[in-house]
Design a protein around this motif. Structure first.
Motif, short mmCIF file in Angstrom:
data_model
loop_
_atom_site.label_atom_id
_atom_site.label_comp_id
_atom_site.label_asym_id
_atom_site.label_seq_id
_atom_site.Cartn_x
_atom_site.Cartn_y
_atom_site.Cartn_z
N HIS A 109 0.82 -1.21 0.00
CA HIS A 109 0.00 0.00 0.00
C HIS A 109 0.86 1.27 0.00
O HIS A 109 0.35 2.36 0.27
CB HIS A 109 -0.93 0.01 1.21
CG HIS A 109 -1.85 -1.17 1.28
ND1 HIS A 109 -2.89 -1.34 0.40
CD2 HIS A 109 -1.87 -2.25 2.11
CE1 HIS A 109 -3.54 -2.47 0.69
NE2 HIS A 109 -2.93 -3.03 1.71
N ASP A 110 2.15 1.11 -0.27
CA ASP A 110 3.11 2.23 -0.29
C ASP A 110 3.26 2.90 1.08
O ASP A 110 3.58 4.09 1.16
CB ASP A 110 2.71 3.27 -1.34
CG ASP A 110 2.98 2.79 -2.76
OD1 ASP A 110 3.92 2.01 -2.95
OD2 ASP A 110 2.24 3.19 -3.67
N ASN A 111 3.06 2.14 2.15
CA ASN A 111 3.29 2.65 3.49
C ASN A 111 4.71 2.30 3.92
O ASN A 111 5.17 1.16 3.73
CB ASN A 111 2.30 2.02 4.49
CG ASN A 111 0.88 2.43 4.21
OD1 ASN A 111 0.60 3.59 3.92
ND2 ASN A 111 -0.06 1.48 4.27
N ASN A 112 5.39 3.27 4.48
CA ASN A 112 6.75 3.06 4.96
C ASN A 112 6.72 2.15 6.19
O ASN A 112 6.05 2.45 7.17
CB ASN A 112 7.38 4.41 5.32
CG ASN A 112 8.87 4.31 5.59
OD1 ASN A 112 9.43 3.22 5.74
ND2 ASN A 112 9.53 5.45 5.64
N ILE A 113 7.44 1.03 6.14
CA ILE A 113 7.43 0.12 7.29
C ILE A 113 8.57 0.42 8.26
O ILE A 113 8.73 -0.26 9.27
CB ILE A 113 7.52 -1.36 6.84
CG1 ILE A 113 8.92 -1.69 6.30
CG2 ILE A 113 6.44 -1.69 5.82
CD1 ILE A 113 9.19 -3.15 6.16
N GLY A 114 9.35 1.45 7.96
CA GLY A 114 10.46 1.82 8.84
C GLY A 114 9.96 2.45 10.12
O GLY A 114 8.82 2.91 10.21
N PRO A 115 10.80 2.48 11.15
CA PRO A 115 10.40 3.05 12.45
C PRO A 115 10.24 4.56 12.37
O PRO A 115 10.91 5.23 11.58
CB PRO A 115 11.56 2.67 13.38
CG PRO A 115 12.74 2.49 12.46
CD PRO A 115 12.18 1.97 11.17
N LYS A 116 9.36 5.10 13.20
CA LYS A 116 9.15 6.54 13.28
C LYS A 116 9.92 7.16 14.44
O LYS A 116 9.78 8.35 14.71
CB LYS A 116 7.66 6.84 13.44
CG LYS A 116 6.83 6.40 12.24
CD LYS A 116 5.36 6.72 12.44
CE LYS A 116 4.54 6.27 11.22
NZ LYS A 116 3.09 6.57 11.39
N SER A 117 10.73 6.35 15.11
CA SER A 117 11.45 6.83 16.29
C SER A 117 12.76 7.51 15.94
O SER A 117 13.44 8.04 16.82
CB SER A 117 11.74 5.65 17.23
OG SER A 117 12.54 4.68 16.57
N GLY A 118 13.14 7.48 14.66
CA GLY A 118 14.44 8.02 14.28
C GLY A 118 15.47 6.93 14.06
O GLY A 118 16.56 7.19 13.56
N ALA A 119 15.15 5.70 14.46
CA ALA A 119 16.05 4.57 14.22
C ALA A 119 16.08 4.28 12.72
O ALA A 119 15.13 4.57 11.99
CB ALA A 119 15.57 3.34 15.00
N PRO A 120 17.16 3.68 12.23
CA PRO A 120 17.31 3.49 10.78
C PRO A 120 16.53 2.28 10.25
O PRO A 120 16.11 1.40 11.00
CB PRO A 120 18.81 3.27 10.62
CG PRO A 120 19.22 2.62 11.91
CD PRO A 120 18.36 3.26 12.97
N THR A 121 16.35 2.29 8.94
CA THR A 121 15.92 1.10 8.20
C THR A 121 17.16 0.56 7.52
O THR A 121 17.83 1.29 6.77
CB THR A 121 14.84 1.44 7.17
OG1 THR A 121 13.71 2.00 7.84
CG2 THR A 121 14.41 0.20 6.41
N ILE A 122 17.49 -0.69 7.76
CA ILE A 122 18.76 -1.26 7.30
C ILE A 122 18.49 -2.42 6.36
O ILE A 122 17.66 -3.29 6.65
CB ILE A 122 19.61 -1.75 8.49
CG1 ILE A 122 19.87 -0.60 9.47
CG2 ILE A 122 20.93 -2.35 8.00
CD1 ILE A 122 20.53 -1.04 10.76
N GLY A 123 19.19 -2.42 5.25
CA GLY A 123 19.20 -3.57 4.35
C GLY A 123 20.58 -4.19 4.41
O GLY A 123 21.59 -3.49 4.29
N THR A 124 20.65 -5.49 4.62
CA THR A 124 21.96 -6.14 4.77
C THR A 124 21.91 -7.58 4.29
O THR A 124 20.83 -8.17 4.18
CB THR A 124 22.43 -6.08 6.24
OG1 THR A 124 23.76 -6.59 6.35
CG2 THR A 124 21.51 -6.91 7.13
#
Length: 856
Positions: A109-124
């Motif tokens: 639905h094009d919603n960002n699943i990343g945190p809203k706390s300021g923590a990063p979204t990481i791909g590894t």
């Protein structure tokens, strides 16, 4: 021993009167202890995480960091270095890490699943180094470019499951993949959202090239220390690499998170200190009134042989008991507060387990020390006053106040301090530099606050007499009696009002500063920003090439200006000196979209071929003139000779100190692969097509959830909301001090009712009704609360106005007094006074008339 028994007897006999003071001590100590427990727990949790995830030795590119993430530049090492590292003496194994924080992950639905706390979204990439912190708990590991694995916390919070599709937007491009596995953290999840891929996908899709890694994790052979292994690696690799042992990598990570936690810790301790200061007034008032009420009793003790020291010691022992009881309960309450903060942070995305709850031995020691020492110090003056009571006091009625008027010396000192504070504030408001003015502002705040506290008794008489015609006298004789009761003991009234004054002064000051910042920024936006739309990426995520293309393709746009930060450019001046500066590269239309005033030249000329601008302060400091040529060495690129075509004014809020040049200039001297992504885009609509352009941009950016499109109205609203959220947080912390101050009003009234028991009985006997009695107590409470509010709001607005004068030196020139907030707080103070008086007024009205008259 007799003194101790007397103290214990008095403490137990007056336990009800001590209760509110004990609560003040409890709240203050709880806030201090809770802050320490929370930060210690957080530090211990992250220490465990970093210790579990760090390798014996880590090798990464030199200079890699957050700035690369913000610019969409990911520094990598070729896979060939892994083979080289395997041959280094002492190396047992080498694993490559291919990770990026420059990504956005969206659901279907094009919603960002990343945190809203300021923590990063990481791909590894998923390899054995990840097994140290997480474990595959369902599904299987990713096996190709269409498969990813997700951390369990993100899956739970965003209601995602195996089989769901995700869209990963990275700097090299975007791709879709299905969730095939869920990984659960074995240590605390720091709050990040983590997406795992296989090695090849991470390299090609996240980093943009096959066969590259962002770092290598080295494991030492048995018997080889980490320090020795590091020496061997450095000797083999030479310069150009960042080599860290496990301890060094853990410490660096701890320092990064520790800087944020330290700010939070000291801010909370600062508010706890304010609550402690307010609590001191409550304790002083409590013991002053208890001593006054026991005047006759103390006189009898002196008459039968008790010395001044014994009386003094007896009161201090009572204070010690109060401090011990309040502090012990406060330490226990602090642990509960820490658990509550952990739950709150969990809701914000930072998951802290209560299993890691850390209560160091120093925490209860600090809490008990603060509570006990503060209580005893606060009780010292009333104790000395008690020791000075003569045996002849046994012949007088108890409760006669010994300090009906503030002493002349106290008034003189208070006026001197207040005058000194006012002078410091005036100097601060007329300072030429914000740094210099801030020192005088701090001095002015401290001196004026102390001055107002010291002359509180003098001000009480003036302010209450000023308020009386509007608040009290309309209620007839009852209102006049409330006025006289409030004026009966100016020192007590001054201390009670001062406790409320401190918290409200800070509220008023911050309200003025916050409102002025919003108003100034709005005015500056209207004056400086000519663009209709501002396109920015939240959370520091890069604006990728795909996003740039989508913005440029929107309908109804006259033009779009791209803006990039060119970091670490080395400028060589005419005298041969070299300085490192960040440059602001943009399209020529940027001069139209952001109207930066100039002191020399024309800003549009700075976007010409091999041209640039410098700010006024830079030109002055380095003796640069319009027409001068500067040698500019671009990081990773070639050296250019650029002509200074304009000197911009420092009298701005947006882009203050920026050095402008054309993006095309950067493209001639920097390889395309090293040119950073946009940090911002400005767009202007065609005449009459503002709505079409706005809707088109919104539709285009819906596909990129990390990017926000704002028109000027949206931008102003966003600024107001951000400052409002910060102020609400501060107000919430200040509420602790205000609650303690309210307890002080309640305690003052409760003890005052006890002190005036016989008087109340006599008034009831000559015809004062219960309803009139309750009204008199309530009116007295209201006028004391309004007295404190008037002083606090007036003082706070003075501080805020001075602070705004300093902000004006930084470009925020508009002073705005938030009258709705000020008026609401003032009226709210009257309500606080009414509520604080409910129980004391009820007790006064319910007194048995004959028993009250018979009271000695």
């Amino acid at each position: 021993m007799t003194v101790l028994k007397t103290s214990l007897r008095n403490f137990v006999a007056h336990k009800g009167r001590m209760a509110l003071s004990a609560i003040a001590v409890l709240l203050s100590v709880a806030f201090v202890s809770g802050t320490l427990v929370f930060t210690d727990t957080t530090n211990a949790t992250f220490d465990k995480l970093f210790a579990a995830t760090a390798s014996d030795v880590t090798v990464s590119p030199k200079g890699a960091g957050d700035s690369d993430v913000r610019q969409g530049r990911i520094r990598t090492l070729p896979a060939s270095e892994r083979d080289r590292l395997r041959k280094v003496s002492g190396v047992k194994s080498v694993l490559g890490d291919a990770s990026s924080q420059s990504i956005t992950v969206a659901d279907t639905h094009d919603n960002n699943i990343g945190p809203k706390s300021g923590a990063p979204t990481i791909g590894t990439n998923w390899d054995t180094t990840e097994h140290r912190s997480v474990k595959l708990t369902s599904g299987h590991a990713p096996r190709g470019p269409t498969e990813v694995m997700l951390d369990a916390d993100t899956a739970k919070n965003k209601k995602l499951k195996i089989g769901d599709e995700l869209r990963i937007i990275a700097v090299p491009g975007e791709f879709r993949a299905k969730i095939v596995g869920i990984a659960t953290f074995q240590v605390t999840n720091p709050g990040a959202a983590i997406v795992y891929t296989d090695d090849a996908t991470a390299q090609r899709k996240l980093l943009g090239a096959p066969g590259v890694y962002t770092s290598f994790a080295l494991t030492a052979q048995p018997g080889v220390s980490n320090e020795q292994l590091k020496k061997n690696v450095v000797a083999d690799l030479g310069a150009g690499f960042k080599v860290q042992t496990k301890d060094e990598a853990s410490k660096e990570a701890q320092d990064d998170i520790g800087s944020f936690l330290d700010i939070m810790k000291y801010a909370m301790l600062g508010f706890a200190g304010i609550a402690v200061l307010v609590g001191i007034f409550l304790i002083v008032n409590t013991f002053s009134m208890l001593v006054a009420q026991r005047t006759r009793e103390i006189g009898l003790m002196r008459a039968i042989g008790s010395s001044r020291k014994q009386i003094n010691r007896s009161v201090l022992i009572e204070a010690l008991l109060l401090g011990i009881v309040g502090s012990v309960l406060g330490v226990l309450g602090g642990v509960g507060l820490a658990v509550g903060l952990m739950k709150l942070m969990g809701n914000m995305g930072l998951h802290l387990s209560t299993d890691q709850l850390t209560v160091k031995a120093t925490t209860p020691i600090v809490g008990l020390t603060i509570g006990i020492v503060v209580t005893v110090i606060a009780a010292y003056i009333p104790a000395r006053r008690a020791g000075k009571i003569s045996p002849m006091a046994a012949l007088r009625d108890a409760g006669t106040p010994a300090d009906a008027r503030a002493g002349r010396i106290r008034a003189a000192i208070g006026l001197l301090l207040t005058a000194g504070g006012a002078a410091a504030l005036i100097v601060a408001g007329n300072a030429d530099k914000a740094v210099d003015g801030s020192l005088f502002l701090g001095l002015g705040v401290v001196l004026s606050l102390i001055g107002f506290i010291v002359i509180g008794p003098l001000l009480a008489g003036l302010v209450i007499r000023m308020l009386a015609p509007f608040v009290l006298r309309m209620f007839g004789p009852v209102g006049r009696m409330a006025e006289r009761n409030a004026l009966r003991n100016p020192r007590r009234t001054g201390a009670t009002g001062a406790a409320l004054m401190i918290g409200l002064a800070l509220v008023a000051c911050l309200s003025v500063v916050g409102s002025s910042m919003v108003a100034s920024a709005s005015d500056e936006l209207d004056k400086s920003v000519g663009a209709d739309f501002i396109i920015q990426s939240d959370g520091g995520k890069p604006i990728t090439k795909a996003i740039e293309d989508a913005v440029h393709s929107a309908k109804g746009l006259k033009h779009v200006s791209d803006a990039k930060d060119i970091q670490k450019a080395k400028l060589t001046l005419a005298d041969g000196t070299t300085v490192t500066k960040d440059l602001s590269a943009a399209d020529p239309t940027y001069a139209e979209d952001l109207r930066t005033p100039v002191v020399e030249g024309t800003l549009s000329d700075a976007y010409g071929k091999d041209a640039m601008s410098v700010p006024e302060s830079f030109a002055k400091d380095h003796k640069v003139k319009k027409g001068d040529t500067l040698t500019v060495a671009f990081d990773g690129g070639r050296t250019a000779r650029l002509t200074v075509a304009a000197i911009t004014s420092d009298d701005v809020s947006f882009d203050k100190g920026a050095l402008y040049l054309n993006i095309s200039t950067v493209q001639r001297y920097v390889p395309a692969a090293l040119i950073p992504t946009d940090v911002m885009m400005l767009a202007q609509a065609k005449d009459g097509q503002e709505d079409v352009a706005y809707q088109s941009l919104k539709a285009k950016m819906h596909h990129y959830p990390s990017v926000q499109v704002r028109d000027q109205t949206d931008y102003k609203k966003e600024m107001k909301n951000q400052i409002g959220q910060l102020l609400n947080l501060v107000y919430g912390l200040l509420a602790l001090a205000i609650i303690v101050a309210i307890l002080g009003v309640v305690n003052t009234l409760a003890l005052s009712v006890v002190e005036r028991t016989r008087e109340i009985g006599l008034m009831r006997a000559i015809g004062l009704s219960r309803r009139q009695m309750r009204r008199m107590i309530r009116l007295e409470s209201v006028v004391i609360a309004l007295f404190g509010a008037l002083l606090g709001l007036g003082l706070g607005m003075g501080w805020g106005a001075t602070a705004q004068k300093l902000l004006a030196l930084e470009g925020l020139k508009t002073l705005e007094i938030p009258w709705p907030t000020i008026i609401t707080v003032f009226i709210g103070s009257a309500v606080v006074g009414l509520v604080a008086a409910l129980i004391p007024a009820f007790r006064a009205a319910r007194m048995n008339v004959l028993n009250a008259i018979a009271t000695e």
